[in-house]
Design a protein around this motif. Structure first.
Motif, PDB file in Angstrom:
ATOM      1  N   LEU A  38       0.837  -1.196   0.000  1.00 23.24           N
ATOM      2  CA  LEU A  38       0.000   0.000   0.000  1.00 23.24           C
ATOM      3  C   LEU A  38       0.869   1.242   0.000  1.00 23.24           C
ATOM      4  O   LEU A  38       1.500   1.561   0.990  1.00 23.24           O
ATOM      5  N   ARG A  44      -2.944   4.757   5.233  1.00 19.31           N
ATOM      6  CA  ARG A  44      -3.194   4.051   3.976  1.00 19.31           C
ATOM      7  C   ARG A  44      -3.926   2.744   4.227  1.00 19.31           C
ATOM      8  O   ARG A  44      -4.825   2.362   3.461  1.00 19.31           O
ATOM      9  N   ASP A 103      -7.764   1.841   3.068  1.00 19.12           N
ATOM     10  CA  ASP A 103      -8.079   0.647   2.304  1.00 19.12           C
ATOM     11  C   ASP A 103      -9.168  -0.170   2.985  1.00 19.12           C
ATOM     12  O   ASP A 103     -10.069  -0.701   2.327  1.00 19.12           O
ATOM     13  N   ILE A 128      -5.058   7.287  -0.084  1.00 17.56           N
ATOM     14  CA  ILE A 128      -5.696   6.404  -1.064  1.00 17.56           C
ATOM     15  C   ILE A 128      -4.839   6.391  -2.321  1.00 17.56           C
ATOM     16  O   ILE A 128      -4.572   7.441  -2.900  1.00 17.56           O
ATOM     17  N   ASN A 168      -5.341   0.897  -4.179  1.00 17.02           N
ATOM     18  CA  ASN A 168      -6.741   0.868  -3.733  1.00 17.02           C
ATOM     19  C   ASN A 168      -7.678   0.792  -4.931  1.00 17.02           C
ATOM     20  O   ASN A 168      -8.684   0.079  -4.903  1.00 17.02           O
ATOM     21  N   ASN A 198      -7.699  -2.652  -6.299  1.00 20.30           N
ATOM     22  CA  ASN A 198      -8.361  -3.604  -5.415  1.00 20.30           C
ATOM     23  C   ASN A 198      -9.875  -3.444  -5.388  1.00 20.30           C
ATOM     24  O   ASN A 198     -10.602  -4.425  -5.235  1.00 20.30           O
ATOM     25  N   HIS A 199     -10.361  -2.213  -5.527  1.00 16.02           N
ATOM     26  CA  HIS A 199     -11.753  -1.957  -5.170  1.00 16.02           C
ATOM     27  C   HIS A 199     -12.645  -1.429  -6.288  1.00 16.02           C
ATOM     28  O   HIS A 199     -13.860  -1.615  -6.226  1.00 16.02           O
TER      29      HIS A 199
END
Length: 758
Positions: A30, A254, A258, A295, A299, A302-303
């Motif tokens: 991250l 961070r 997340d 962020i 991130n 991942n999202h």
């Protein structure tokens, strides 16, 4: 969330419980900040095509309208007229306010703030039902950055606190909102209850998470306890703590950021994978600040189900300016390099963002959309009132119709396309962050990238990006050439990968301070890539901004032979890193000491040539490297002199040669796009975008270009067939060897063809 249990949330909390131990496991992953991816049939429906078993609707080409409604827009809101505009233009998705700050539905939750201008109506229900009836997807916009005072007074313990325990207000909003952090109940329990309620009770297909982060340090009890569990320390003081203490805080932040985004996404996905979750990825050129949101690009990977970056045509600061016409193209190439198989989307606006109630220049906007499309990107049209026909200024109403209809009509062919390239521009997040403390010799981060892109685009050379946090030896194999535009910060791992790449036959271009710092921004005694460059750093970066030149030493070299018959000197400016060549390194040009121009009588030196090269060529293993000790990439953007642009363009052509897949007689004002399908091997789309116009922006009139020829040859593949998707003149396609040649009698704004190789 008792009305919709979500076991994934409990599992997520357990798997990411924040301690010093699992920070060490996660911390290397991250980093950064979101400052910071067929058949010949066509589809002529606004509705979504039938979904394949392994594909969700948001994996297909999206055409999004986004209305950021104001409170007063609810007074005469007409969902029927909104949907009518969406259908006429060819939109397949609508993003509209749910709320968070001000709710556009009858919110029964305890911290609800229902729009008083709405009365008893429910705007979210009206528009979501109307869209659902027409087969148009709906994304609900949520925003939990803060609340109005009357909400704060009911739940004061839910929000951010400063070091004195007082509430933190957002000074850039009017009224000033009470800010919330990642661990306060406003963003945790309440936000997830809110999302659950919206998804359970409305025809909504996903969530747009607006402004998901917060700057600074929160000293609420939850943040204090979490940080202490992580570090064994108290939260730092932003004004007094050391850089190391702030970096430790940001490492914790961070991870909490997340976790926060993971909670929201898990809530969304508890309603099925067909529900989309996404948020904004900020400019790739924005270096941010040390205490940012926490962020990062990871991130987003991942999202976010759709990768969305803002690229309004005009800047929104106090100083107004127009972005380069290729900026949207750059964004798409970058996003596709992050996650190739996700939709990459540019959020723009027909009425812009700096002056939100009046139209942006219409011709520029059309070019903006064609440019985005040429790189495999999609559109997210954001209006800060209602749809264009229902706004104060409707001069850009229907301006987007041609581009949106093109995507609608050719959806099957356009699906899952990425830029095709064997040349990669190296993007260094570590270098970006290092610009937060700029040294004297540094300009704005990204200017070097812009300069490289200027040269590649005016020479019609396809390219994409390599991101430093996800490079592997396997990923590098697709490239013939990698370009390091002043990539000053490199880790030992990156250096090892680049050494292997060149040793195995790859080509490299690097400029100025590339590899002169480690990944933490600490200056080294010598280049990390010294063996590749064939030079040693001499310990000084010389100010060569004024009255400076470079002397052509190797006059027959391909980089300078076109000039050396007529000049001994070439342009130099910016800064130059003084270096010493190895014995076997070929020196092409050398640094000329400053020749002061006053008084003119004394403006001379005994000798132009020095021991310090500005351009070198070095063989390493089976590969080759061109190193520029000065800044031709920066100068190509900020000054534009022909010499640095020519040198860079020739260096690319010299190293890649006939493996560049495109050759054309089109002028530099015609931008070329080449994309390939991830779904069907051998499927490609060629695009030409005309930007030929007057000498200044915005564009007043687009000037057609006549008699363009484009030759395509892709190594190891043979031409099979093609289909013209858009042409405004006569067009012929003829096979030429293993490739083909297309001739276009007239290019007005946009040309596109699909072709198959095998």
């Amino acid at each position: 969330m008792k009305d919709h249990p979500n076991p994934n949330l409990d599992q997520f909390e357990e798997s990411t419980a924040l301690t010093r131990r699992n920070f060490i496991q996660l911390g290397t992953v991250l980093a950064g900040g979101v400052m910071l991816s067929p058949a010949m049939a066509t589809v002529k429906l606004n509705k979504w095509s039938m979904e394949s078993p392994n594909s969700q609707w948001y994996h297909k080409p999206v055409r999004i309208m986004h209305t950021v409604l104001r409170e007063i827009d609810a007074r005469k809101y007409d969902a029927g007229k909104v949907v009518d505009y969406l259908k006429k233009v060819g939109y397949n998705t609508m993003c509209v306010n749910a709320g968070g700050i001000v709710d556009f539905f009858q919110n029964p939750l305890p911290a609800g703030n229902i729009n008083k201008e709405m009365g008893n109506r429910d705007i979210l229900r009206e528009i979501s039902d109307a869209c659902h009836k027409e087969g148009i997807k709906v994304i609900a916009r949520i925003d939990f950055r803060g609340v109005e005072e009357h909400v704060y007074q009911r739940f004061p313990d839910w929000f951010m606190k400063d070091k004195n325990g007082d509430p933190v207000k957002l000074t850039y909003t009017k009224p000033q909102l009470y800010a919330s952090c990642y661990l306060g109940k406003h963003r945790t329990d309440y936000a997830n209850q809110y999302v659950t309620y919206v998804l359970k009770n409305y025809h909504v297909d996903g969530i747009w998470h607006n402004s998901p982060g917060f700057n600074g340090i929160c000293y609420c009890t939850s943040c204090q306890n979490s940080f202490h569990n992580f570090s064994g320390k108290n939260l730092p003081d932003a004004n007094r703590s050391s850089t190391e203490e702030i970096n430790e805080y940001m490492a914790w932040k961070r991870i909490e950021a997340d976790r926060y985004m993971g909670r929201i996404k898990n809530t969304v996905k508890s309603f099925g994978d067909g529900k989309v979750y996404t948020a904004e990825i900020f400019s790739i050129y924005d270096v941010g600040q040390q205490l940012d949101w926490g962020i990062g690009f990871e991130n987003a990977r991942n999202h976010f189900d759709i990768l969305v970056s803002v690229a309004f045509m005009t800047g929104h600061g106090a100083d107004k300016y127009y972005f380069d016409l290729n900026y949207g193209t750059t964004i798409i190439k970058f996003l596709k390099s992050m996650v190739p198989d996700r939709e990459a989307v540019v959020m723009y606006g027909g009425n812009g963002t700096s002056h939100r109630l009046v139209a942006d220049p219409s011709i520029d906007l059309k070019i903006w959309l064609w440019q985005i499309l040429s790189a495999g990107g999609r559109f997210w049209n954001c209006y800060f009132t209602n749809v264009p026909t229902l706004s104060y200024d409707n001069r850009n109403a229907f301006n987007e119709t041609e581009a949106y209809n093109f995507v609608r009509d050719h959806e099957v062919l356009l699906e899952q396309h990425i830029p095709f390239s064997n040349i990669g521009i190296y993007y260094s997040n570590a270098t970006r962050e290092s610009y937060r403390k700029k040294s004297e010799d540094e300009e704005s981060f990204g200017n070097e990238i812009r300069g490289i892109e200027t040269v590649l685009m005016e020479n019609h050379i396809p390219h994409d990006f390599l991101l430093d946090d996800h490079i592997t030896e396997k990923k590098l194999e697709k490239y013939k050439l990698i370009i390091l535009p002043n990539v000053k910060c490199l880790s030992e791992t990156e250096i090892g990968l680049l050494n292997t790449f060149v040793s195995n036959g790859g080509k490299l271009i690097a400029t100025y301070s590339s590899s002169l710092f480690d990944e933490k921004g600490v200056e080294l005694e010598n280049y990390g890539l010294s063996e590749l460059f064939g030079v040693d750093y001499a310990g000084k970066r010389e100010n060569t901004k004024s009255d400076n030149y470079q002397y052509i030493l190797e006059k027959s070299h391909p980089l300078v032979i076109e000039d050396s018959g007529e000049t001994e000197l070439l342009f130099n400016a910016g800064y130059t890193a003084l270096c010493k060549p190895f014995a076997n390194t070929k020196v092409i040009c050398t640094w000329v000491p400053t020749i002061h121009n006053q008084p003119p009588d004394k403006a001379w030196v005994d000798s132009f040539s020095t021991e310090f090269p500005t351009i070198t060529e070095n063989n390493y293993g089976q590969g080759k490297v061109i190193y520029f000790a000065n800044q031709p990439d920066l100068l190509s953007h900020v000054i534009g002199h022909a010499d640095p642009r020519n040198l860079l363009g020739r260096a690319v052509k010299y190293l890649v040669g006939n493996e560049i897949p495109v050759e054309t007689n089109a002028p530099p004002s015609v931008n070329l796009g080449l994309t390939t399908s991830l779904k069907e091997k051998g499927q490609y789309i060629l695009s030409l975008v005309n930007t030929t116009s007057g000498p200044v922006r915005p564009i007043r009139e687009l000037i057609p270009v006549q008699d363009i020829t484009v030759k395509i040859k892709i190594q190891g593949e043979s031409y099979k067939n093609s289909k013209i998707l858009r042409c405004q003149g006569d067009c012929t396609v003829n096979k030429s060897g293993d490739g083909f040649e297309v001739k276009i009698s007239k290019l007005q704004d946009y040309f596109s063809m699909h072709f198959t190789m095998g």
